[in-house]
Motif scaffolding. Sequence first.
Motif, PDB file in Angstrom:
ATOM      1  N   ASP A 112       0.808  -1.260  -0.134  1.00 48.37           N
ATOM      2  CA  ASP A 112       0.004   0.192   0.045  1.00 48.37           C
ATOM      3  C   ASP A 112       0.805   1.251   0.034  1.00 48.37           C
ATOM      4  O   ASP A 112       1.987   1.060   0.200  1.00 48.37           O
ATOM      5  N   LEU A 113       0.488   2.382  -0.273  1.00 51.86           N
ATOM      6  CA  LEU A 113       0.986   3.671  -0.108  1.00 51.86           C
ATOM      7  C   LEU A 113       1.543   3.820   1.308  1.00 51.86           C
ATOM      8  O   LEU A 113       0.727   3.608   2.270  1.00 51.86           O
ATOM      9  N   LYS A 114       2.333   4.880   1.596  1.00 53.92           N
ATOM     10  CA  LYS A 114       2.963   4.918   2.845  1.00 53.92           C
ATOM     11  C   LYS A 114       3.321   6.359   2.846  1.00 53.92           C
ATOM     12  O   LYS A 114       4.040   6.927   2.086  1.00 53.92           O
ATOM     13  N   PRO A 115       2.508   7.302   4.200  1.00 52.44           N
ATOM     14  CA  PRO A 115       2.980   8.494   4.014  1.00 52.44           C
ATOM     15  C   PRO A 115       4.383   8.746   4.489  1.00 52.44           C
ATOM     16  O   PRO A 115       5.028   8.019   5.489  1.00 52.44           O
ATOM     17  N   ALA A 116       5.067   9.798   3.758  1.00 49.30           N
ATOM     18  CA  ALA A 116       6.466   9.980   4.322  1.00 49.30           C
ATOM     19  C   ALA A 116       6.758  11.311   4.871  1.00 49.30           C
ATOM     20  O   ALA A 116       5.668  12.049   4.917  1.00 49.30           O
ATOM     21  N   TYR A 117       7.939  11.807   5.540  1.00 51.30           N
ATOM     22  CA  TYR A 117       8.017  12.880   6.042  1.00 51.30           C
ATOM     23  C   TYR A 117       7.963  14.188   4.910  1.00 51.30           C
ATOM     24  O   TYR A 117       8.037  13.841   3.775  1.00 51.30           O
ATOM     25  N   SER A 118       7.355  14.983   5.423  1.00 52.29           N
ATOM     26  CA  SER A 118       7.482  16.590   4.431  1.00 52.29           C
ATOM     27  C   SER A 118       6.196  16.139   3.554  1.00 52.29           C
ATOM     28  O   SER A 118       6.321  16.950   2.296  1.00 52.29           O
ATOM     29  N   GLY A 119       5.093  15.653   3.826  1.00 53.04           N
ATOM     30  CA  GLY A 119       4.168  15.453   2.769  1.00 53.04           C
ATOM     31  C   GLY A 119       4.318  14.177   1.720  1.00 53.04           C
ATOM     32  O   GLY A 119       3.346  14.232   0.761  1.00 53.04           O
ATOM     33  N   GLU A 120       5.571  13.546   1.854  1.00 51.80           N
ATOM     34  CA  GLU A 120       5.747  12.954   0.570  1.00 51.80           C
ATOM     35  C   GLU A 120       5.116  11.711   0.797  1.00 51.80           C
ATOM     36  O   GLU A 120       4.578  11.204   1.873  1.00 51.80           O
ATOM     37  N   ILE A 121       4.837  10.702  -0.253  1.00 53.83           N
ATOM     38  CA  ILE A 121       4.254   9.228  -0.294  1.00 53.83           C
ATOM     39  C   ILE A 121       5.217   8.340  -0.764  1.00 53.83           C
ATOM     40  O   ILE A 121       5.990   8.516  -1.810  1.00 53.83           O
ATOM     41  N   THR A 122       5.280   7.318  -0.497  1.00 57.53           N
ATOM     42  CA  THR A 122       6.002   5.993  -0.996  1.00 57.53           C
ATOM     43  C   THR A 122       5.223   4.601  -1.092  1.00 57.53           C
ATOM     44  O   THR A 122       3.991   4.913  -0.627  1.00 57.53           O
ATOM     45  N   VAL A 123       5.740   3.801  -1.373  1.00 57.78           N
ATOM     46  CA  VAL A 123       5.046   2.475  -1.230  1.00 57.78           C
ATOM     47  C   VAL A 123       5.700   1.425  -0.280  1.00 57.78           C
ATOM     48  O   VAL A 123       7.205   1.327  -0.393  1.00 57.78           O
ATOM     49  N   SER A 124       5.054   0.684   0.390  1.00 55.97           N
ATOM     50  CA  SER A 124       5.694  -0.191   1.377  1.00 55.97           C
ATOM     51  C   SER A 124       5.076  -1.510   1.392  1.00 55.97           C
ATOM     52  O   SER A 124       3.805  -1.577   0.796  1.00 55.97           O
ATOM     53  N   MET A 125       5.753  -2.532   1.988  1.00 55.02           N
ATOM     54  CA  MET A 125       5.273  -3.906   1.971  1.00 55.02           C
ATOM     55  C   MET A 125       4.784  -4.088   3.429  1.00 55.02           C
ATOM     56  O   MET A 125       5.123  -3.597   4.427  1.00 55.02           O
ATOM     57  N   TYR A 126       3.697  -5.102   3.678  1.00 54.53           N
ATOM     58  CA  TYR A 126       2.958  -5.231   4.901  1.00 54.53           C
ATOM     59  C   TYR A 126       2.708  -6.924   5.257  1.00 54.53           C
ATOM     60  O   TYR A 126       2.582  -7.507   4.278  1.00 54.53           O
ATOM     61  N   MET A 127       2.581  -7.026   6.492  1.00 53.61           N
ATOM     62  CA  MET A 127       2.379  -8.639   6.943  1.00 53.61           C
ATOM     63  C   MET A 127       1.069  -8.815   6.945  1.00 53.61           C
ATOM     64  O   MET A 127       0.666  -9.860   7.308  1.00 53.61           O
ATOM     65  N   ASP A 128      -0.023  -7.857   6.991  1.00 51.31           N
ATOM     66  CA  ASP A 128      -1.319  -8.162   7.200  1.00 51.31           C
ATOM     67  C   ASP A 128      -2.316  -7.326   6.140  1.00 51.31           C
ATOM     68  O   ASP A 128      -1.785  -6.660   5.526  1.00 51.31           O
ATOM     69  N   ALA A 129      -3.676  -7.925   6.169  1.00 53.65           N
ATOM     70  CA  ALA A 129      -4.386  -7.400   5.035  1.00 53.65           C
ATOM     71  C   ALA A 129      -4.996  -5.977   5.350  1.00 53.65           C
ATOM     72  O   ALA A 129      -5.744  -5.466   4.847  1.00 53.65           O
ATOM     73  N   THR A 130      -4.647  -5.475   6.629  1.00 54.94           N
ATOM     74  CA  THR A 130      -4.892  -3.997   7.067  1.00 54.94           C
ATOM     75  C   THR A 130      -3.874  -2.867   6.694  1.00 54.94           C
ATOM     76  O   THR A 130      -4.000  -1.940   6.384  1.00 54.94           O
ATOM     77  N   CYS A 131      -2.735  -3.525   6.284  1.00 54.21           N
ATOM     78  CA  CYS A 131      -1.395  -2.659   6.058  1.00 54.21           C
ATOM     79  C   CYS A 131      -1.093  -1.716   7.234  1.00 54.21           C
ATOM     80  O   CYS A 131      -1.110  -0.555   6.817  1.00 54.21           O
ATOM     81  N   ASP A 132      -1.359  -2.066   8.230  1.00 56.18           N
ATOM     82  CA  ASP A 132      -1.191  -1.177   9.540  1.00 56.18           C
ATOM     83  C   ASP A 132       0.345  -0.915   9.899  1.00 56.18           C
ATOM     84  O   ASP A 132       1.089  -2.005   9.289  1.00 56.18           O
TER      85      ASP A 132
END
Length: 363
Positions: A112-132
Amino acid sequence: AYVNENYQGNGAAEYQYYDPYYKQWDQTACSYASGSPCTKMDCHLSSTSFSLLGFFKHRKYDDWMEQLFKHQGICRWSDEDYAFMKNARKQWPQGCTLSSATTKYGKPLYYDLKPAYSGEITVSMYMDATCDSSSEYYMSTSAIENILGNILGNGQASGGSQDRGSDYDFSGESLATSLNRWNSAFDFWSICHSCVAHDLDNVDGSTYYGTCYDDGYYNNDDNTDDKAAYYNAYSNYYNNDDGNNRQLGGDYCPRGYAFECYDDAGYTSVNQCMKFSAKTVMRTASFRDLAIANLQGTLTSHSLSGYVDQTYEFHSHTKTNALTYTFLISMCMLCVASLVYLVKIIQEASRSRNAPALTETLV
């Protein structure tokens, strides 16, 4: 959202605008209004008369970006940036999505996308279906690209833009390069913009005239033949056959005014704030939203609901916060102790009233 309390009615010509490509303030628009204050279009400067109206959020970020891109982005970004952004927007995952990869223990991985510092966004991997965030599976950008590919450069974002006769192809970029391109272009909106869309390159209203005349007198009399001739010329120049042209606000032969923005949806200098309100689900931001934005470094100096000084920036105040919380905790404990003491007094008074009367004479 902000309001300029000293607005003098000069529209775009009332302000100077920051040019992110040349890294300087552009005062071109100011010369188009007599006596223009030429105020910097930056709501956060103490030298301006901008006042905060409120903080707002949108339920679906993709709806918000779509409205922003096609109504203002097309008139403010470079052709290359707009060609990339309008298509890359469609490639972001719309929620937590199952990938084809697993952890070394065989557990499925999601992205899912992931918020980053200073308003930037990136993409990251997660181990559950909620992408917490607590389930984030840390991987390098190149490792993520090995799994997902360059999601911003694939599909519709891979060329075919045909914007103003150009055909930009981003399919050969790495995911890291595309993410940097996205965040760099999106940083354009970190400085305030007016609700009404403007095209600062359209300084005299004639940017989209093209070959607008078809007779020897060039009278532009708005007859059908003039319109048809212009439409044909415009179609050939802008590759109109694929439908990616600017629709010129419904006009084949626009006369226009200075700085008019003909957007990607057929509107002329649309009110962007109205579009946000009418075409997206907009809500008032909560204090929690502001606290999260503060942690991400996306809040600048401003007044907050009227009780924070405008010149006071939001940043960490560890010592002050510790003293404040210590005081509050001490006051709470004092209140609890006072209540306990009051209960004891009431109980003792109650026992005194209920004690049995003496039946023998005291000697």
